[in-house]
Design a protein around this motif. Sequence first.
Motif, PDB file in Angstrom:
ATOM      1  N   ARG A   1      26.515  74.924  44.821  1.00  0.00           N
ATOM      2  CA  ARG A   1      27.756  75.158  45.567  1.00  0.00           C
ATOM      3  C   ARG A   1      27.471  75.936  46.851  1.00  0.00           C
ATOM      4  O   ARG A   1      28.117  75.741  47.872  1.00  0.00           O
ATOM      5  CB  ARG A   1      28.757  75.934  44.702  1.00  0.00           C
ATOM      6  CG  ARG A   1      29.489  75.034  43.730  1.00  0.00           C
ATOM      7  CD  ARG A   1      30.651  75.739  43.033  1.00  0.00           C
ATOM      8  NE  ARG A   1      30.746  75.235  41.667  1.00  0.00           N
ATOM      9  CZ  ARG A   1      30.543  75.960  40.587  1.00  0.00           C
ATOM     10  NH1 ARG A   1      30.285  77.253  40.681  1.00  0.00           N
ATOM     11  NH2 ARG A   1      30.606  75.404  39.391  1.00  0.00           N
TER      12      ARG A   1
ATOM     13  N   LEU B   1      28.122  67.951  35.239  1.00  0.00           N
ATOM     14  CA  LEU B   1      28.859  66.919  35.977  1.00  0.00           C
ATOM     15  C   LEU B   1      30.271  67.401  36.315  1.00  0.00           C
ATOM     16  O   LEU B   1      30.775  67.160  37.408  1.00  0.00           O
ATOM     17  CB  LEU B   1      28.927  65.622  35.164  1.00  0.00           C
ATOM     18  CG  LEU B   1      27.581  64.916  34.925  1.00  0.00           C
ATOM     19  CD1 LEU B   1      27.793  63.662  34.065  1.00  0.00           C
ATOM     20  CD2 LEU B   1      26.914  64.523  36.243  1.00  0.00           C
ATOM     21  N   ASN B   2      30.911  68.083  35.383  1.00  0.00           N
ATOM     22  CA  ASN B   2      32.275  68.551  35.629  1.00  0.00           C
ATOM     23  C   ASN B   2      32.327  69.773  36.528  1.00  0.00           C
ATOM     24  O   ASN B   2      33.363  70.071  37.108  1.00  0.00           O
ATOM     25  CB  ASN B   2      32.980  68.848  34.309  1.00  0.00           C
ATOM     26  CG  ASN B   2      33.235  67.571  33.519  1.00  0.00           C
ATOM     27  OD1 ASN B   2      33.529  66.533  34.093  1.00  0.00           O
ATOM     28  ND2 ASN B   2      33.087  67.644  32.204  1.00  0.00           N
ATOM     29  N   GLY B   3      31.210  70.469  36.649  1.00  0.00           N
ATOM     30  CA  GLY B   3      31.186  71.680  37.462  1.00  0.00           C
ATOM     31  C   GLY B   3      30.844  71.435  38.919  1.00  0.00           C
ATOM     32  O   GLY B   3      30.968  72.332  39.743  1.00  0.00           O
ATOM     33  N   LEU B   4      30.423  70.240  39.238  1.00  0.00           N
ATOM     34  CA  LEU B   4      30.038  69.927  40.614  1.00  0.00           C
ATOM     35  C   LEU B   4      31.254  69.691  41.499  1.00  0.00           C
ATOM     36  O   LEU B   4      32.312  69.285  41.012  1.00  0.00           O
ATOM     37  CB  LEU B   4      29.210  68.634  40.634  1.00  0.00           C
ATOM     38  CG  LEU B   4      27.812  68.666  40.062  1.00  0.00           C
ATOM     39  CD1 LEU B   4      27.243  67.247  40.055  1.00  0.00           C
ATOM     40  CD2 LEU B   4      26.923  69.576  40.901  1.00  0.00           C
TER      41      LEU B   4
ATOM     42  N   SER C   1      30.366  67.759  44.183  1.00  0.00           N
ATOM     43  CA  SER C   1      29.705  66.713  44.962  1.00  0.00           C
ATOM     44  C   SER C   1      30.316  65.335  44.714  1.00  0.00           C
ATOM     45  O   SER C   1      30.955  65.105  43.692  1.00  0.00           O
ATOM     46  CB  SER C   1      28.222  66.681  44.601  1.00  0.00           C
ATOM     47  OG  SER C   1      27.662  67.967  44.764  1.00  0.00           O
ATOM     48  N   ALA C   2      30.079  64.445  45.672  1.00  0.00           N
ATOM     49  CA  ALA C   2      30.608  63.086  45.559  1.00  0.00           C
ATOM     50  C   ALA C   2      30.003  62.354  44.364  1.00  0.00           C
ATOM     51  O   ALA C   2      30.673  61.570  43.699  1.00  0.00           O
ATOM     52  CB  ALA C   2      30.326  62.318  46.852  1.00  0.00           C
ATOM     53  N   VAL C   3      28.730  62.610  44.087  1.00  0.00           N
ATOM     54  CA  VAL C   3      28.048  61.903  43.008  1.00  0.00           C
ATOM     55  C   VAL C   3      27.270  62.905  42.158  1.00  0.00           C
ATOM     56  O   VAL C   3      26.503  63.715  42.680  1.00  0.00           O
ATOM     57  CB  VAL C   3      27.077  60.834  43.558  1.00  0.00           C
ATOM     58  CG1 VAL C   3      26.408  60.061  42.418  1.00  0.00           C
ATOM     59  CG2 VAL C   3      27.809  59.869  44.496  1.00  0.00           C
ATOM     60  N   GLY C   4      27.490  62.855  40.856  1.00  0.00           N
ATOM     61  CA  GLY C   4      26.707  63.632  39.906  1.00  0.00           C
ATOM     62  C   GLY C   4      25.979  62.684  38.974  1.00  0.00           C
ATOM     63  O   GLY C   4      26.577  61.709  38.498  1.00  0.00           O
ATOM     64  N   MET C   5      24.706  62.921  38.731  1.00  0.00           N
ATOM     65  CA  MET C   5      23.913  62.010  37.904  1.00  0.00           C
ATOM     66  C   MET C   5      23.304  62.757  36.733  1.00  0.00           C
ATOM     67  O   MET C   5      22.949  63.932  36.840  1.00  0.00           O
ATOM     68  CB  MET C   5      22.806  61.372  38.736  1.00  0.00           C
ATOM     69  CG  MET C   5      23.339  60.513  39.867  1.00  0.00           C
ATOM     70  SD  MET C   5      21.999  59.626  40.684  1.00  0.00           S
ATOM     71  CE  MET C   5      22.959  58.530  41.752  1.00  0.00           C
ATOM     72  N   TRP C   6      23.161  62.049  35.645  1.00  0.00           N
ATOM     73  CA  TRP C   6      22.550  62.606  34.428  1.00  0.00           C
ATOM     74  C   TRP C   6      21.379  61.704  34.060  1.00  0.00           C
ATOM     75  O   TRP C   6      21.570  60.524  33.787  1.00  0.00           O
ATOM     76  CB  TRP C   6      23.597  62.665  33.305  1.00  0.00           C
ATOM     77  CG  TRP C   6      23.076  63.105  31.972  1.00  0.00           C
ATOM     78  CD1 TRP C   6      21.949  63.810  31.718  1.00  0.00           C
ATOM     79  CD2 TRP C   6      23.677  62.851  30.697  1.00  0.00           C
ATOM     80  NE1 TRP C   6      21.807  64.022  30.371  1.00  0.00           N
ATOM     81  CE2 TRP C   6      22.861  63.452  29.714  1.00  0.00           C
ATOM     82  CE3 TRP C   6      24.847  62.179  30.297  1.00  0.00           C
ATOM     83  CZ2 TRP C   6      23.165  63.381  28.349  1.00  0.00           C
ATOM     84  CZ3 TRP C   6      25.140  62.114  28.943  1.00  0.00           C
ATOM     85  CH2 TRP C   6      24.303  62.724  27.981  1.00  0.00           C
ATOM     86  N   ASN C   7      20.212  62.272  34.065  1.00  0.00           N
ATOM     87  CA  ASN C   7      18.993  61.536  33.722  1.00  0.00           C
ATOM     88  C   ASN C   7      18.791  60.285  34.580  1.00  0.00           C
ATOM     89  O   ASN C   7      18.504  59.192  34.069  1.00  0.00           O
ATOM     90  CB  ASN C   7      18.963  61.170  32.232  1.00  0.00           C
ATOM     91  CG  ASN C   7      18.753  62.401  31.347  1.00  0.00           C
ATOM     92  OD1 ASN C   7      18.358  63.463  31.821  1.00  0.00           O
ATOM     93  ND2 ASN C   7      19.015  62.251  30.057  1.00  0.00           N
ATOM     94  N   ALA C   8      18.997  60.467  35.888  1.00  0.00           N
ATOM     95  CA  ALA C   8      18.753  59.355  36.810  1.00  0.00           C
ATOM     96  C   ALA C   8      18.305  59.949  38.141  1.00  0.00           C
ATOM     97  O   ALA C   8      18.554  61.118  38.442  1.00  0.00           O
ATOM     98  CB  ALA C   8      20.018  58.524  36.999  1.00  0.00           C
ATOM     99  N   SER C   9      17.629  59.131  38.925  1.00  0.00           N
ATOM    100  CA  SER C   9      17.100  59.574  40.220  1.00  0.00           C
ATOM    101  C   SER C   9      18.216  59.642  41.260  1.00  0.00           C
ATOM    102  O   SER C   9      19.009  58.704  41.398  1.00  0.00           O
ATOM    103  CB  SER C   9      16.026  58.585  40.679  1.00  0.00           C
ATOM    104  OG  SER C   9      15.717  58.790  42.041  1.00  0.00           O
TER     105      SER C   9
ATOM    106  N   ARG D   1      34.773  58.623  48.556  1.00  0.00           N
ATOM    107  CA  ARG D   1      33.580  59.476  48.435  1.00  0.00           C
ATOM    108  C   ARG D   1      32.436  58.624  47.915  1.00  0.00           C
ATOM    109  O   ARG D   1      32.648  57.674  47.182  1.00  0.00           O
ATOM    110  CB  ARG D   1      33.821  60.593  47.424  1.00  0.00           C
ATOM    111  CG  ARG D   1      35.063  61.396  47.668  1.00  0.00           C
ATOM    112  CD  ARG D   1      35.140  62.544  46.695  1.00  0.00           C
ATOM    113  NE  ARG D   1      34.372  63.664  47.196  1.00  0.00           N
ATOM    114  CZ  ARG D   1      34.033  64.731  46.487  1.00  0.00           C
ATOM    115  NH1 ARG D   1      34.362  64.800  45.205  1.00  0.00           N
ATOM    116  NH2 ARG D   1      33.344  65.701  47.021  1.00  0.00           N
TER     117      ARG D   1
END
Lengths: 421, 421
Positions: free
Chosen positions: B338, B360-363, B365-373, B398
């Motif tokens: 942040r 993911l819920n705390g971001l 940002s436009a995009v949040g990823m889990w276990n991905a590049s 977004r």
Amino acid sequence: MNALADPIARQLEDAARAARAAAGQLARAGRPAKDQALLAAASAIRARQEAILAANAADLEAAPGLTAAFRDRLVLNPARIEAMAKGLEEVAALPDPVGRVLAEWTRPNGLVFRRVAQPLGVVGMIYESRPNVTADAAALCLKAGSAVLLRGGTEGARSSAAIHACMAEGLRAADLPEAAVQIAPTQDRAFVGAMLRAAGLIDLIIPRGGKGLVTRVMEEARVPVLAHAEGLCHTYIHARADHGMARRLLANAKMRRTGVCGATETLLIDAAIAPELLPLLVEDLAALGCSFKADERARSILPALPVATEADFATEWLDSILSIKVVDGVESALAHIRRYGSEHTEAIVTEDAEVAAAFLNGLDSAVGMWNASTQFCDGGEFGFGAEIGIATGRLHARGPVALEQLCTYRYHVIGTGQTRA
Amino acid sequence: MNALADPIARQLEDAARAARAAAGQLARAGRPAKDQALLAAASAIRARQEAILAANAADLEAAPGLTAAFRDRLVLNPARIEAMAKGLEEVAALPDPVGRVLAEWTRPNGLVFRRVAQPLGVVGMIYESRPNVTADAAALCLKAGSAVLLRGGTEGARSSAAIHACMAEGLRAADLPEAAVQIAPTQDRAFVGAMLRAAGLIDLIIPRGGKGLVTRVMEEARVPVLAHAEGLCHTYIHARADHGMARRLLANAKMRRTGVCGATETLLIDAAIAPELLPLLVEDLAALGCSFKADERARSILPALPVATEADFATEWLDSILSIKVVDGVESALAHIRRYGSEHTEAIVTEDAEVAAAFLNGLDSAVGMWNASTQFCDGGEFGFGAEIGIATGRLHARGPVALEQLCTYRYHVIGTGQTRA
């Protein structure tokens, strides 16, 4: 903006930074806390009715030269205070717009994509004299998970402060940050300017008031704005309209309430039916107290009607006045609307589905209606619950702005270790 | 803007008005005509390859002092020209975004409400030296039913004009108005300023280029802008990450391509696993040519790493450099993001679903990823087909901006004579 050099800008920046921090907490708050705050605020409004009325009386006393219309917008009474409290309870009862999965799909590589509704962040609300906007706007922003900075008209400042105190009580009761709902720390008009320039500090400005205020906001804002400067709405009666329906719809669209942005200001009527139908329409509306401004073709049918000038067709009357123009079919009606309209709401009355489709698809307006009154352009009538305004711009949201439109979205992408080739 | 007093503003106004009229025709054009124009433009690009290469050679010759990177962005060759033609064909193959019914519901009074996707109107595209943007942006705007005014960098003006001629040929072949795709009539820099001030004439500005260009556009524009000034993306490796996956993901997120906005710039790693995992991560990346800027806690594990300053964590490297910070769990990672992030794309690597959800819920940002590049932040990878850019603002769209995001919506309200009570 050089905040150090400008105390007003510094006040704005402090308020906006506190709002940003509160917005972060609000975004992560669940529905129960938000609803608890709204219900506690409603109770506080009922409990503090006397204090709110006293503040309102002080506002009215401090501004003795008000017009009757302005005074009516500013004045509070027990019924209006109860309506405010009920409004908060109604917003509490609406579904939480935050966290809705708007779309979800899986790509061939196994990545799962979710588009998830999220709070906007910090909303700036700039409005005139209606004190209830303080409660309504605060409630909608709170439920949508955004902090709000409220800057109402100076004439209603004491009333707004009294209502704001109830919102703060609600937030405290739910253990949510009070900075989530703030009123402007100063009535200095420069504060409005500071809000309009606060790109990065405020995410969205919503103005609510007369055309002068909204136009100023739209022209000066460096922050995105959702609004409509005017609602110059048209009802087009096509040659194959049901005459009885056309009469009922026009009377409602023009005269139900003349001061709302969805009121019809101009009648377009096909030449083929004008000789028969126009006299009946004019008779209906005249009986309701409407006067008219008519083009030459309409006056060839009803010579007693006053002449409509070019400027009349560009005027949002917000009054019991109807501009009338005779047209030659749907393309002629659309051409007039594109030239004079405000991209708000237009209706066609016809029994012909193909013509209706041509009309709806040919519009640039936020709302197109077929065989319905333009006065239905309202968040409640759309089924959205309360609305914070109507937008006629082309970005983000058009038409009624309610909880869903007060959200943005974010993507969640869920993988199992995928790398990009 | 006083157009009469300012010839550049007058040129902009003429172009935008012609674009508005063309947009009206385009909005009502069906998919076949739009696709025909795109396919004919693709054929024209192949047929005119020699002319395009000659124009490009003239551009290169006229600007001898270019850096190698700039030259690489500007230069065309047969493979790049073929890729442009193929790009147009790919856009033709995508579904038509206009007219999609995004939502439909019926109210108790029988009124049927439809939210229908519609073209935005007139898009202004401001870009730097890549001539292919001329074809790509024109194709996406055309398919989305909007007119576009293209203002590319001066260095590529001849190349853009040659490509634009192919787009015009495509429009003519499909009997669509040539004014739907225009290039700026002048290379005067004041034209960019006129575009940015053209509220009401241009509905949306999309800048594409370096941070300097995008920041200027965002700061000066009075027209809504979809863009991202930078992509300062983070990969956060949580204590319960799979170590092998973490190594593969970080190597890809940082080093697959270092110059793209979705490249990871900062590694956040939990203190619990840093002593074991950080040396392996650094070894992996060093082998790929990466260098490092590390905080004190990371340097207590790997003392040879250079020190990261406060400014380093705020830097989008766009290069083979990684900032490294040791954190204490998800809230600590979120706090860093942040503070230093650009609300673009962030990823978490963890086997713990609850922690992933909190991230993911705390971001914001436009995009949040889990276990991905993080390098998956791309319209094509999202399944959108081609993209025109990535947006990090909070209004309208977004993340990747593709055909759907280039549309607005309108309501169709269908009644049977309903009046409002």
